[in-house]
Design an enzyme around this catalytic site. Structure first.
Site, mmCIF file in Angstrom:
data_model
loop_
_atom_site.group_PDB
_atom_site.id
_atom_site.type_symbol
_atom_site.label_atom_id
_atom_site.label_comp_id
_atom_site.label_asym_id
_atom_site.label_seq_id
_atom_site.Cartn_x
_atom_site.Cartn_y
_atom_site.Cartn_z
ATOM 1 N N ILE A 345 0.820 -1.213 0.000
ATOM 2 C CA ILE A 345 0.000 0.000 0.000
ATOM 3 C C ILE A 345 0.849 1.256 0.000
ATOM 4 C CG2 ILE A 345 -2.072 -1.039 0.983
ATOM 5 C CD1 ILE A 345 -1.200 -0.107 3.703
ATOM 6 N N GLY A 346 2.144 1.108 0.059
ATOM 7 C CA GLY A 346 2.986 2.297 0.009
ATOM 8 C C GLY A 346 4.438 1.908 0.172
ATOM 9 N N ILE A 347 5.297 2.817 -0.177
ATOM 10 C CA ILE A 347 6.714 2.542 -0.008
ATOM 11 C C ILE A 347 7.309 3.653 0.827
ATOM 12 C CG2 ILE A 347 8.918 2.197 -1.157
ATOM 13 C CD1 ILE A 347 7.389 1.115 -3.533
ATOM 14 N N GLY A 348 7.747 3.316 2.005
ATOM 15 C CA GLY A 348 8.308 4.318 2.897
ATOM 16 C C GLY A 348 9.813 4.375 2.734
ATOM 17 N N GLY A 349 10.434 5.183 3.571
ATOM 18 C CA GLY A 349 11.868 5.364 3.479
ATOM 19 C C GLY A 349 12.651 4.074 3.670
ATOM 20 N N ASN A 350 12.158 3.211 4.525
ATOM 21 C CA ASN A 350 12.958 2.034 4.853
ATOM 22 C C ASN A 350 12.366 0.726 4.379
ATOM 23 O OD1 ASN A 350 15.169 3.183 6.153
ATOM 24 N ND2 ASN A 350 13.866 3.666 7.888
ATOM 25 N N GLY A 351 11.305 0.773 3.645
ATOM 26 C CA GLY A 351 10.742 -0.484 3.175
ATOM 27 C C GLY A 351 9.301 -0.319 2.750
ATOM 28 N N LYS A 367 4.653 -2.770 8.137
ATOM 29 C CA LYS A 367 5.889 -2.412 7.452
ATOM 30 C C LYS A 367 6.964 -3.389 7.857
ATOM 31 C CE LYS A 367 8.963 1.466 7.096
ATOM 32 N NZ LYS A 367 8.994 2.889 7.357
ATOM 33 N N ASP A 465 12.164 13.876 6.296
ATOM 34 C CA ASP A 465 11.773 13.352 4.988
ATOM 35 C C ASP A 465 10.302 13.665 4.718
ATOM 36 O OD1 ASP A 465 12.265 12.177 2.574
ATOM 37 O OD2 ASP A 465 12.118 10.114 3.286
#
Ligand SMILES: *[C@@H]1O[C@H](CO)[C@@H](O)[C@H](O)[C@H]1NC(C)=O
Ligand SMILES: *[C@@H]1O[C@H](CO)[C@@H](O)[C@H](O)[C@H]1NC(C)=O
Ligand SMILES: *[C@@H]1O[C@H](CO)[C@@H](O)[C@H](O)[C@H]1NC(C)=O
Ligand SMILES: *[C@@H]1O[C@H](CO)[C@@H](O)[C@H](O)[C@H]1NC(C)=O
Ligand SMILES: *[C@@H]1O[C@H](CO)[C@@H](O)[C@H](O)[C@H]1NC(C)=O
Ligand SMILES: *[C@@H]1O[C@H](CO)[C@@H](O)[C@H](O)[C@H]1NC(C)=O
Ligand SMILES: *[C@@H]1O[C@H](CO)[C@@H](O)[C@H](O)[C@H]1NC(C)=O
Length: 678
Positions: A345-351, A367, A465
């Site tokens: 559902i999304g891509i964050g800074g770390n995964g 996550k 970020d």
């Protein structure tokens, strides 16, 4: 001799016999003379070493063999095999963050036209990147992670065909022949590395190792490629490199190339080469140092025990959720992997962030952080300790966490039904376009989340970020700021120091790019870019176009600011143009090159609390909101007399004038964040 090599020789022999003589190209340079190669841009030869870039920002250098070499058999599409090897170093400068990288390339043209600096590596530019008419093959050694080009990390080797989005890439390093695990090599530490690139039987192999080491048997990258559409019959071959706001020296110490004899790389001299490593900072054995050390150790011990205490307390609260989660995992043991993978559902800074469902039916965002992929545990612990204790309606809440297999960690967040803001801004059908009211409400809510981070807790928390993909929307379309993977806590008075550039290109403040030092003002800059992005419906960096901040600034200058607003919003009509302009002014002010001109998050939040910026006079003055009004008029320019010597210039200065003025007189490079973003 090993089997592949025999095959290779036979293959080569066959090509030599069938090809005419002019197709042979063989050379070995152990050190360079000016007659050996042609130099373009900032490239020079110093002490027989090719030095591609200078110590200036945004420098580009290219070195090519002075003549074209034949890459195909005459009147045929069959590409000739080749083998090349070189020794390079990326030499850091003391006190500067290093960037951006070296590319080995085949190109049909001489010169550096069509290339940009910074993350374009002196290879392509905004507009021609990805165009198949480039006819360029590159092997990049890249030390900046650029999301635009889907870079895997800030230390990778990639194969580029007409585009900086690599066909394939891998962390720089090698697999030792003794079967031991992968050895990572840090590209930009000044060490000398040898690289081997072979093209045989329709595959490119790239191998690297520290200089002096035997060539490892297993290549780092092995990619099947049909180069017959990429190459012209004859091509130039050489190297290109670039600096951005980040600077390092790019050096080639030796180079061999052959399309007849694949043993030439063995003739490169690998001993007695100069080293470009920075001397390690000497340890001072003074009394002051020892005293400092003792105080430091005591301080760390104290901090650790406080953290331990807090964690014990926290663990009690988390245990229940943890148990619940473990149950969930037990029940889903077999489907787990699949379930997780199917629901990104999304891509964050770390995964990546996945959707998960508890046995009871409640939905959560999950996550997964795998240890090798990122700064791993440390970022995780930081994320937990900050997120877990920070509670605010405009921050994504952490429900719990657990440790999966060794090194793999799982965070469970509240589930955000409406996904991330960037998806809603850019990837939606007409009917789902965010209205003006929704946009301003989202900005107001994000501002309130950032305000809480900056002032709402006993210790200042920097987000570091802020960007559209880190803003999540819940069921009621309320915005929540997420991904504190990069957040670090700082005491109010302590200077935040870091030597690593974290964050996202396009949202980085110029002074941050220069110093790597995050502050509340750098968060405000990121928020300013977010404002412009939300109002204009444009990404901060969009291939082939000027960066968003530059573009809006220029519209302000030409007194056409209102045309910046998302055209889909304008088409709907009923826009309060004055309000739109006020919000755009705020965005420009937050993303001002001079950190001291940016408002604080308190002021920003206040702005949104008023009727979208209708600040009452006295309060406005108090908060420095008069700046906003000045944005509207030409007065803003007279606030920077150092930029505009004439003082009351009769027209708005161009972007270029502002950029130049700032970097000359205030040593704030306005362009750096912007150009870095290219
Ligand atoms: C680097 O190259 C650019 C353009 O090619 C030129 O303007 C600049 O002066 C060069 N810098 C140095 C130090 O040679
Ligand atoms: C390649 O083609 C050109 C014309 O297209 C012809 O003049 C030449 O003789 C050909 N060379 C070979 C080796 O067939
Ligand atoms: C990129 O390079 C091409 C030439 O290859 C040039 O025509 C174009 O103007 C350049 N674009 C930018 C944004 O510099
Ligand atoms: C690719 O480059 C060619 C020549 O520069 C140009 O005519 C063409 O429009 C470009 N294609 C794209 C998709 O940008
Ligand atoms: C390229 O790598 C592949 C995979 O390791 C290997 O099978 C092949 O022999 C290599 N080719 C050359 C020319 O080294
Ligand atoms: C490579 O592509 C060319 C032209 O597209 C084609 O003629 C040739 O057969 C291809 N070679 C291989 C090995 O697939
Ligand atoms: C190939 O290169 C190696 C190393 O330079 C040399 O010793 C050997 O004689 C060369 N072989 C041929 C056939 O030229």
């Amino acid at each position: 001799m090993k089997k592949p090599q025999i095959q290779l020789l036979l293959y080569l022999l066959a090509t030599i016999l069938t090809a005419d003589h002019t197709s042979a190209a063989d050379f070995i340079f152990n050190g360079f003379e000016s007659s050996d190669v042609s130099l373009y841009g900032n490239a020079t030869i110093e002490s027989r070493i090719l030095t591609l870039t200078t110590d200036a920002t945004f420098s580009i250098g290219r070195v090519l063999l002075p003549y074209k070499i034949r890459t195909k058999q005459p009147n045929s599409s069959v590409v000739l095999p080749f083998s090349t090897s070189f020794i390079f170093a990326m030499a850091p400068y003391a006190g500067r963050l290093p960037g951006h990288g070296i590319v080995f390339l085949f190109t049909p043209h001489v010169g550096i036209e069509g290339s940009s600096s910074a993350q374009h590596l002196g290879l392509f530019n905004f507009s021609n990147n990805g165009n198949s008419s480039n006819r360029v093959l590159g092997v990049e050694f890249d030390v900046f992670k650029n999301e635009e080009f889907r870079d895997i990390n800030a230390n990778h080797v990639g194969i580029d065909v007409n585009s900086l989005i690599s066909v394939d890439s891998y962390e720089a390093g090698y697999w030792p022949d003794d079967g031991n695990s992968f050895k990572k090599l840090t590209l930009n530490n000044g060490r000398n590395y040898q690289v081997w690139i072979d093209y045989v039987n329709g595959a490119v192999n790239v191998t690297m190792a520290p200089v002096g080491k035997k060539r490892p048997n297993q290549p780092l990258l092995s990619v099947p490629l049909n180069l017959s559409e990429v190459f012209e019959d004859e091509m130039y071959v050489g190297f290109t490199a670039a600096t951005g706001a980040l600077i390092e020296s790019h050096k080639i110490l030796a180079w061999s190339f052959s399309n007849t004899n694949f043993s030439t790389s063995e003739s490169l001299i690998t001993r007695g080469l100069p080293s470009f490593e920075l001397p390690k900072t000497p340890i001072h054995k003074t009394r002051g140092f020892v005293a400092g050390l003792v105080v430091g150790v005591l301080f760390v011990a104290a901090v650790c025990s406080v953290i331990a205490l807090l964690l014990v307390k926290r663990n009690r609260r988390l245990r229940k959720i943890k148990e619940e989660l473990e149950d969930w995992e037990l029940e889903n043991r077999n489907r787990n992997q699949e379930l997780l993978k199917q629901n990104v559902i999304g891509i964050g800074g770390n995964g990546k962030v996945y959707k998960g469902i508890f046995p009871g039916g409640s939905e959560v965002g999950v996550k997964r952080i795998s240890h090798e992929s990122s700064e791993g545990i440390r970022a995780f612990v930081s994320e937990i300790s900050s997120l877990g204790r920070l509670k605010h309606r405009n921050l994504v809440g952490l429900k719990g966490w657990c440790k999966k297999e060794k090194g793999s960690l799982i965070l469970v967040y509240e589930y955000m039904e409406n996904g991330s803001l960037d998806k809603r801004l850019f990837e939606c059908d007409e009917s789902k376009i965010l209205s003006w009211e929704e946009r301003t409400r989202i900005l107001k809510q994000v501002a309130s989340g950032v305000l809480y981070l900056h002032y709402g807790w006993e210790s200042k928390v920097l987000h570091r970020d802020i960007k559209a993909s880190n803003v999540l929307l819940d069921k009621e379309m309320n915005a929540r700021l997420g991904d504190f993977g990069l957040a670090r806590m700082h005491d109010h008075d302590k200077v935040a120091g870091t030597t690593r550039v974290v964050g996202t290109v396009g949202y980085l403040a110029p002074e941050f790019v220069r110093s790597g030092r995050a502050s509340m003002q750098t968060d405000v800059f990121g928020f300013g870019v977010l404002i412009l992005e939300v109002v204009c419906g444009r990404r901060p960096i969009q291939g082939g176009e000027p960066p968003l901040v530059e573009w809006v600034w220029d519209l302000l200058r030409r007194e056409e600011l209102i045309t910046a607003v998302d055209s889909r919003l304008r088409a709907r009509g009923n826009l309060d143009e004055e309000e739109v302009e006020r919000v755009l002014h705020l965005g420009l002010l937050c993303a001002h090159p001079d950190p001291s001109a940016r408002p604080s998050m308190r002021q920003v939040a206040k702005f949104f609390e008023g009727k979208s910026g209708q600040v009452d006079e006295s309060e406005g003055e108090d908060m420095g909101m008069h700046l906003l009004d000045k944005m509207k008029t030409k007065e803003i320019w007279s606030m920077y007399p150092q930029i505009f010597n004439s003082g009351s210039s009769s027209s708005h200065p161009t972007f270029e004038e502002i950029r130049k003025g700032l970097s000359d007189s205030m040593s704030v490079s306005w362009s750096s964040a912007v150009v870095e973003g290219r």
